[in-house]
Design a protein around this motif. Structure first.
Motif, PDB file in Angstrom:
ATOM      1  N   VAL A  46     -22.255   3.715 -27.525  1.00 24.51           N
ATOM      2  CA  VAL A  46     -22.698   5.109 -27.667  1.00 24.51           C
ATOM      3  C   VAL A  46     -21.533   5.986 -28.147  1.00 24.51           C
ATOM      4  O   VAL A  46     -21.690   6.831 -29.020  1.00 24.51           O
ATOM      5  CB  VAL A  46     -23.269   5.625 -26.319  1.00 24.51           C
ATOM      6  CG1 VAL A  46     -23.474   7.128 -26.358  1.00 24.51           C
ATOM      7  CG2 VAL A  46     -24.581   4.931 -26.024  1.00 24.51           C
ATOM      8  N   GLU A  47     -20.346   5.720 -27.585  1.00 25.33           N
ATOM      9  CA  GLU A  47     -19.162   6.528 -27.932  1.00 25.33           C
ATOM     10  C   GLU A  47     -18.884   6.458 -29.432  1.00 25.33           C
ATOM     11  O   GLU A  47     -18.649   7.487 -30.080  1.00 25.33           O
ATOM     12  CB  GLU A  47     -17.952   6.018 -27.146  1.00 25.33           C
ATOM     13  CG  GLU A  47     -16.723   6.873 -27.330  1.00 25.33           C
ATOM     14  CD  GLU A  47     -15.482   6.279 -26.677  1.00 25.33           C
ATOM     15  OE1 GLU A  47     -15.587   5.248 -25.968  1.00 25.33           O
ATOM     16  OE2 GLU A  47     -14.396   6.852 -26.881  1.00 25.33           O
ATOM     17  N   VAL A  48     -18.944   5.248 -30.001  1.00 27.25           N
ATOM     18  CA  VAL A  48     -18.624   5.107 -31.428  1.00 27.25           C
ATOM     19  C   VAL A  48     -19.754   5.684 -32.303  1.00 27.25           C
ATOM     20  O   VAL A  48     -19.497   6.269 -33.360  1.00 27.25           O
ATOM     21  CB  VAL A  48     -18.262   3.640 -31.779  1.00 27.25           C
ATOM     22  CG1 VAL A  48     -19.468   2.764 -31.977  1.00 27.25           C
ATOM     23  CG2 VAL A  48     -17.392   3.596 -33.023  1.00 27.25           C
ATOM     24  N   PHE A  99     -17.054   2.389 -21.488  1.00 30.59           N
ATOM     25  CA  PHE A  99     -16.161   1.711 -22.445  1.00 30.59           C
ATOM     26  C   PHE A  99     -15.467   0.568 -21.725  1.00 30.59           C
ATOM     27  O   PHE A  99     -15.396   0.552 -20.486  1.00 30.59           O
ATOM     28  CB  PHE A  99     -15.136   2.685 -23.045  1.00 30.59           C
ATOM     29  CG  PHE A  99     -14.357   3.501 -22.059  1.00 30.59           C
ATOM     30  CD1 PHE A  99     -13.269   2.968 -21.377  1.00 30.59           C
ATOM     31  CD2 PHE A  99     -14.705   4.826 -21.813  1.00 30.59           C
ATOM     32  CE1 PHE A  99     -12.551   3.720 -20.479  1.00 30.59           C
ATOM     33  CE2 PHE A  99     -13.991   5.592 -20.896  1.00 30.59           C
ATOM     34  CZ  PHE A  99     -12.906   5.035 -20.226  1.00 30.59           C
ATOM     35  N   ASN A 100     -14.992  -0.381 -22.521  1.00 35.67           N
ATOM     36  CA  ASN A 100     -14.272  -1.523 -21.962  1.00 35.67           C
ATOM     37  C   ASN A 100     -12.781  -1.400 -22.221  1.00 35.67           C
ATOM     38  O   ASN A 100     -12.369  -0.746 -23.183  1.00 35.67           O
ATOM     39  CB  ASN A 100     -14.781  -2.817 -22.603  1.00 35.67           C
ATOM     40  CG  ASN A 100     -16.013  -3.348 -21.899  1.00 35.67           C
ATOM     41  OD1 ASN A 100     -16.280  -3.008 -20.745  1.00 35.67           O
ATOM     42  ND2 ASN A 100     -16.767  -4.186 -22.588  1.00 35.67           N
ATOM     43  N   GLU A 101     -12.011  -2.063 -21.394  1.00 32.34           N
ATOM     44  CA  GLU A 101     -10.555  -2.113 -21.587  1.00 32.34           C
ATOM     45  C   GLU A 101     -10.287  -2.719 -22.968  1.00 32.34           C
ATOM     46  O   GLU A 101     -10.886  -3.738 -23.331  1.00 32.34           O
ATOM     47  CB  GLU A 101      -9.955  -2.995 -20.483  1.00 32.34           C
ATOM     48  CG  GLU A 101      -8.466  -2.981 -20.420  1.00 32.34           C
ATOM     49  CD  GLU A 101      -7.943  -3.875 -19.296  1.00 32.34           C
ATOM     50  OE1 GLU A 101      -8.651  -4.119 -18.302  1.00 32.34           O
ATOM     51  OE2 GLU A 101      -6.794  -4.332 -19.445  1.00 32.34           O
ATOM     52  N   GLY A 102      -9.463  -2.078 -23.758  1.00 35.83           N
ATOM     53  CA  GLY A 102      -9.155  -2.589 -25.099  1.00 35.83           C
ATOM     54  C   GLY A 102      -9.978  -1.929 -26.198  1.00 35.83           C
ATOM     55  O   GLY A 102      -9.608  -1.973 -27.371  1.00 35.83           O
ATOM     56  N   GLY A 142     -17.002  16.342 -11.846  1.00 36.21           N
ATOM     57  CA  GLY A 142     -15.901  17.312 -11.944  1.00 36.21           C
ATOM     58  C   GLY A 142     -14.625  16.682 -12.490  1.00 36.21           C
ATOM     59  O   GLY A 142     -13.723  17.383 -12.920  1.00 36.21           O
ATOM     60  N   ASP A 143     -14.559  15.335 -12.454  1.00 34.70           N
ATOM     61  CA  ASP A 143     -13.369  14.654 -13.007  1.00 34.70           C
ATOM     62  C   ASP A 143     -13.613  14.335 -14.485  1.00 34.70           C
ATOM     63  O   ASP A 143     -14.748  14.382 -14.962  1.00 34.70           O
ATOM     64  CB  ASP A 143     -13.124  13.330 -12.269  1.00 34.70           C
ATOM     65  CG  ASP A 143     -12.695  13.563 -10.841  1.00 34.70           C
ATOM     66  OD1 ASP A 143     -12.089  14.622 -10.592  1.00 34.70           O
ATOM     67  OD2 ASP A 143     -12.991  12.709  -9.989  1.00 34.70           O
ATOM     68  N   PHE A 144     -12.538  14.012 -15.170  1.00 35.73           N
ATOM     69  CA  PHE A 144     -12.720  13.536 -16.552  1.00 35.73           C
ATOM     70  C   PHE A 144     -11.810  12.352 -16.811  1.00 35.73           C
ATOM     71  O   PHE A 144     -10.751  12.214 -16.177  1.00 35.73           O
ATOM     72  CB  PHE A 144     -12.500  14.657 -17.574  1.00 35.73           C
ATOM     73  CG  PHE A 144     -11.168  15.315 -17.500  1.00 35.73           C
ATOM     74  CD1 PHE A 144     -10.080  14.821 -18.201  1.00 35.73           C
ATOM     75  CD2 PHE A 144     -10.999  16.454 -16.730  1.00 35.73           C
ATOM     76  CE1 PHE A 144      -8.857  15.428 -18.130  1.00 35.73           C
ATOM     77  CE2 PHE A 144      -9.763  17.074 -16.646  1.00 35.73           C
ATOM     78  CZ  PHE A 144      -8.687  16.562 -17.350  1.00 35.73           C
ATOM     79  N   ILE A 145     -12.244  11.482 -17.731  1.00 34.25           N
ATOM     80  CA  ILE A 145     -11.468  10.275 -18.047  1.00 34.25           C
ATOM     81  C   ILE A 145     -11.345  10.131 -19.567  1.00 34.25           C
ATOM     82  O   ILE A 145     -12.162  10.673 -20.311  1.00 34.25           O
ATOM     83  CB  ILE A 145     -12.124   9.000 -17.464  1.00 34.25           C
ATOM     84  CG1 ILE A 145     -13.614   8.953 -17.828  1.00 34.25           C
ATOM     85  CG2 ILE A 145     -11.906   8.902 -15.974  1.00 34.25           C
ATOM     86  CD1 ILE A 145     -14.309   7.678 -17.411  1.00 34.25           C
ATOM     87  N   GLY A 146     -10.322   9.414 -19.989  1.00 30.53           N
ATOM     88  CA  GLY A 146     -10.156   9.122 -21.424  1.00 30.53           C
ATOM     89  C   GLY A 146      -9.508  10.239 -22.198  1.00 30.53           C
ATOM     90  O   GLY A 146      -9.749  10.405 -23.393  1.00 30.53           O
ATOM     91  N   GLU A 147      -8.650  11.031 -21.525  1.00 32.96           N
ATOM     92  CA  GLU A 147      -8.051  12.197 -22.187  1.00 32.96           C
ATOM     93  C   GLU A 147      -7.112  11.818 -23.334  1.00 32.96           C
ATOM     94  O   GLU A 147      -6.907  12.599 -24.263  1.00 32.96           O
ATOM     95  CB  GLU A 147      -7.326  13.105 -21.173  1.00 32.96           C
ATOM     96  CG  GLU A 147      -6.102  12.528 -20.506  1.00 32.96           C
ATOM     97  CD  GLU A 147      -6.428  11.550 -19.388  1.00 32.96           C
ATOM     98  OE1 GLU A 147      -7.616  11.377 -19.076  1.00 32.96           O
ATOM     99  OE2 GLU A 147      -5.491  10.951 -18.848  1.00 32.96           O
ATOM    100  N   MET A 148      -6.556  10.572 -23.268  1.00 33.00           N
ATOM    101  CA  MET A 148      -5.637  10.137 -24.343  1.00 33.00           C
ATOM    102  C   MET A 148      -6.355  10.093 -25.697  1.00 33.00           C
ATOM    103  O   MET A 148      -5.744  10.263 -26.749  1.00 33.00           O
ATOM    104  CB  MET A 148      -5.089   8.744 -24.043  1.00 33.00           C
ATOM    105  CG  MET A 148      -4.374   8.623 -22.725  1.00 33.00           C
ATOM    106  SD  MET A 148      -2.743   9.328 -22.787  1.00 33.00           S
ATOM    107  CE  MET A 148      -1.835   7.910 -23.328  1.00 33.00           C
ATOM    108  N   LEU A 170      -8.277   0.929 -19.286  1.00 31.82           N
ATOM    109  CA  LEU A 170      -9.169   0.486 -18.207  1.00 31.82           C
ATOM    110  C   LEU A 170     -10.598   0.452 -18.721  1.00 31.82           C
ATOM    111  O   LEU A 170     -10.900   1.029 -19.769  1.00 31.82           O
ATOM    112  CB  LEU A 170      -9.097   1.478 -17.034  1.00 31.82           C
ATOM    113  CG  LEU A 170      -7.755   1.650 -16.310  1.00 31.82           C
ATOM    114  CD1 LEU A 170      -7.807   2.885 -15.436  1.00 31.82           C
ATOM    115  CD2 LEU A 170      -7.420   0.417 -15.483  1.00 31.82           C
ATOM    116  N   SER A 171     -11.475  -0.240 -17.946  1.00 29.77           N
ATOM    117  CA  SER A 171     -12.910  -0.192 -18.283  1.00 29.77           C
ATOM    118  C   SER A 171     -13.573   0.840 -17.379  1.00 29.77           C
ATOM    119  O   SER A 171     -13.129   1.046 -16.248  1.00 29.77           O
ATOM    120  CB  SER A 171     -13.572  -1.546 -18.019  1.00 29.77           C
ATOM    121  OG  SER A 171     -12.953  -2.533 -18.787  1.00 29.77           O
ATOM    122  N   ALA A 172     -14.635   1.485 -17.894  1.00 28.56           N
ATOM    123  CA  ALA A 172     -15.373   2.456 -17.079  1.00 28.56           C
ATOM    124  C   ALA A 172     -16.828   2.011 -16.969  1.00 28.56           C
ATOM    125  O   ALA A 172     -17.486   1.812 -17.993  1.00 28.56           O
ATOM    126  CB  ALA A 172     -15.283   3.835 -17.708  1.00 28.56           C
TER     127      ALA A 172
END
Lengths: 354, 160
Positions: free
Chosen positions: A180-182, B55-58, B91-97, B107-109
């Protein structure tokens, strides 16, 4: 048993695909209307989204926009069509006299040319150009039936706009979640390139139409509304609007007044339009969009016309935008996903965090 | 009375909650309400079901995920096993890079329950730099502060 399942898995989608292709082929005119409606709703969607994130539900936003736009459109049609009808009537009435005037000027010009360069006589320039000139009024009138689309397209777009991001939701709900992201990434990239280009160029064309409309009206040139419409439409190709407008209006001005002074006035007017476009419109309207080179635009219009005629010309630039963005996304994916060409690390990353 | 009823019917009250929610996210700190509306206009919304992978790691990161509701687990691969590294909640967020560079995720989410998330793309931030530079500057400033504190925290835990 396993083979049966496989055959079923392949045959049913294949039959469905064939049926879809057949329906598309036999009803292609309707599909073009649908594609135009999707394109129209795509152009309006940012306005609807603007109100949607401010809390107004889509159905109400779309209804109000249609109501207001309908009233404005009716007013505009009333004004422009009245003038255009008068223009068209006088155009059809005056055309024979303009034609004979043009014929005499052109014939004497060609005769002089042939007397200097005798080999030109074999091209029969007279017959070719004058034959085209005879068909001009009927050619102009042949566009009127397609005006029906002006009512059909907004009607279909209304329902597409109410549905919102329906197509994107269907796609994102039916692919594995990690893609979905891509998918959204590709959509946002194409949207940012195509959307800003189209909105920019249509705004620019509309402003040029208004400028030419009032400018030629005050210069008292016949058929000013038709010439302004030609300027607006041809402005989709960069630089072409003012050139075609200047050319057509100069001929009309000369035939109307029989003097070079009015032609100079018209030319000065269109040169100023070109400057207004370059200095004010382009920097402010198009600054957020991706610039396509005018040469690319002209080539894509020619290719579009060759492939799919009139609709090919209409969709040439958007399709080129999509292709360009898709190619750049593919190149990027190869750099990142397949590691063909990893991006260099920023300089001096070995300096410790302090 | 009729106007009131019409307004209630036409107005989507969920928007107020979304704006209130965004104003509490540290990435959007000190951004005016009017500008938050612009940010909301540029966010993608997506509902993920339990056990669905964000998303997956990598994988190459392209978007920042803001968790509006639900619970998401961050997993680190260890051989064939996925080890729960941390849990992130509404309220949190991930993947800011991903807002800065398109690099592989560390990491995987995976959704631990049905979750509703907002996705903010690097493309949107790049567009904002041209169209709304003040908002883009504020987001990038907040992002730099967050990255700095997360980096400091990582260094501290490495020292331990």
């Amino acid at each position: 048993m396993k083979n049966n399942i496989r055959i079923r898995e392949i045959i049913f989608p294949a039959i469905l695909l064939l049926l879809a292709v057949a329906v598309f082929y036999y009803a292609r005119k309707t599909f073009f209307t649908l594609i135009l409606s999707v394109a129209f709703s795509y152009l309006l969607n940012p306005l609807v989204r603007f109100f949607e994130v401010r809390g107004i539900k889509r159905i109400y936003t779309v209804s109000v926009i249609y109501g207001v736009a309908g009233m404005l459109f009716a007013l505009l049609v009333f004004i422009v069509m009245n003038l255009a009808t008068i223009d068209l009537d006088s155009f059809i009435n005056n055309w024979p006299s303009y034609y004979s005037k043009f014929e005499s000027i052109f014939t004497s010009f060609v005769n002089k040319l042939v007397s200097v360069f005798p080999f030109l006589s074999q091209f029969k320039l007279n017959d070719k150009i004058l034959g085209f000139m005879v068909s001009v009024p009927s050619y102009v009138l042949s566009f009127i039936p397609s005006l029906m689309l002006v009512f059909i397209i907004p009607f279909i777009s209304f329902f597409i706009l109410i549905k919102g991001d329906g197509i994107l939701d269907i796609v994102s709900d039916n692919v594995p979640s990690r893609y979905v992201e891509v998918i959204y990434h590709i959509v946002s990239r194409i949207d940012s390139s195509l959307g800003s280009y189209l909105r920019g160029i249509l705004t620019e064309a509309f402003i040029l139409f208004i400028l030419s409309f009032f400018g030629l009206f005050f210069l008292n040139i016949d058929y000013f509304s038709i010439i302004a419409a030609i300027v607006g439409l041809s402005s989709i190709v960069p630089y072409l609007g003012a050139i075609i407008g200047g050319f057509v209006a100069s001929i009309i001005a000369y035939l109307q007044y029989n003097e070079i002074y009015s032609v100079i006035k018209v030319i000065i007017f269109f040169i100023s339009i070109r400057f207004i476009d370059d200095w004010f419109l382009q920097p402010y309207i198009m600054k957020r969009s991706v610039n396509l080179s005018p040469a690319v635009v002209v080539l894509s219009l020619m290719a579009g016309g060759e492939i799919a005629g009139f609709w090919g010309i209409v969709f040439a630039v958007p399709v080129v935008c999509i292709i360009r963005e898709t190619v750049s996304i593919i190149i990027e994916l190869q750099k990142t996903e397949f590691g063909w060409k990893p991006e260099p690390e920023p300089a001096k990353i070995n300096i410790p965090y302090t | 009375m009729i106007l009131d009823r019409f307004f209630n019917k036409a107005y989507d009250h969920a928007v107020l909650e979304k704006i209130k929610f965004l104003s509490q996210i540290s990435l959007f700190k000190n951004i005016r309400r009017k500008d938050l509306l612009y940010i909301l206009e540029n966010l993608y919304e997506k509902k993920y079901l339990k056990n669905e992978v964000l998303f997956n790691e990598g994988d190459i990161g392209r978007a920042l995920f803001i968790i509006y509701s639900g619970n998401i687990g961050l997993y680190k691969k260890n051989g064939d096993q996925n080890i729960l590294f941390s849990e992130v909640k509404a309220g949190d967020f991930i993947g800011e890079m991903a807002l800065l560079e398109e690099m592989p995720r560390s990491l995987s989410a995976i959704c631990l329950e049905d979750s509703f998330v907002f996705l903010l793309y690097k493309t949107n931030i790049e567009n904002m730099i041209n169209s709304k530079p003040k908002i883009a500057a504020r987001i990038n400033y907040n992002l730099a502060k967050i990255l700095s504190s997360r980096l400091r925290n990582t260094l501290r835990s490495n020292e331990k």
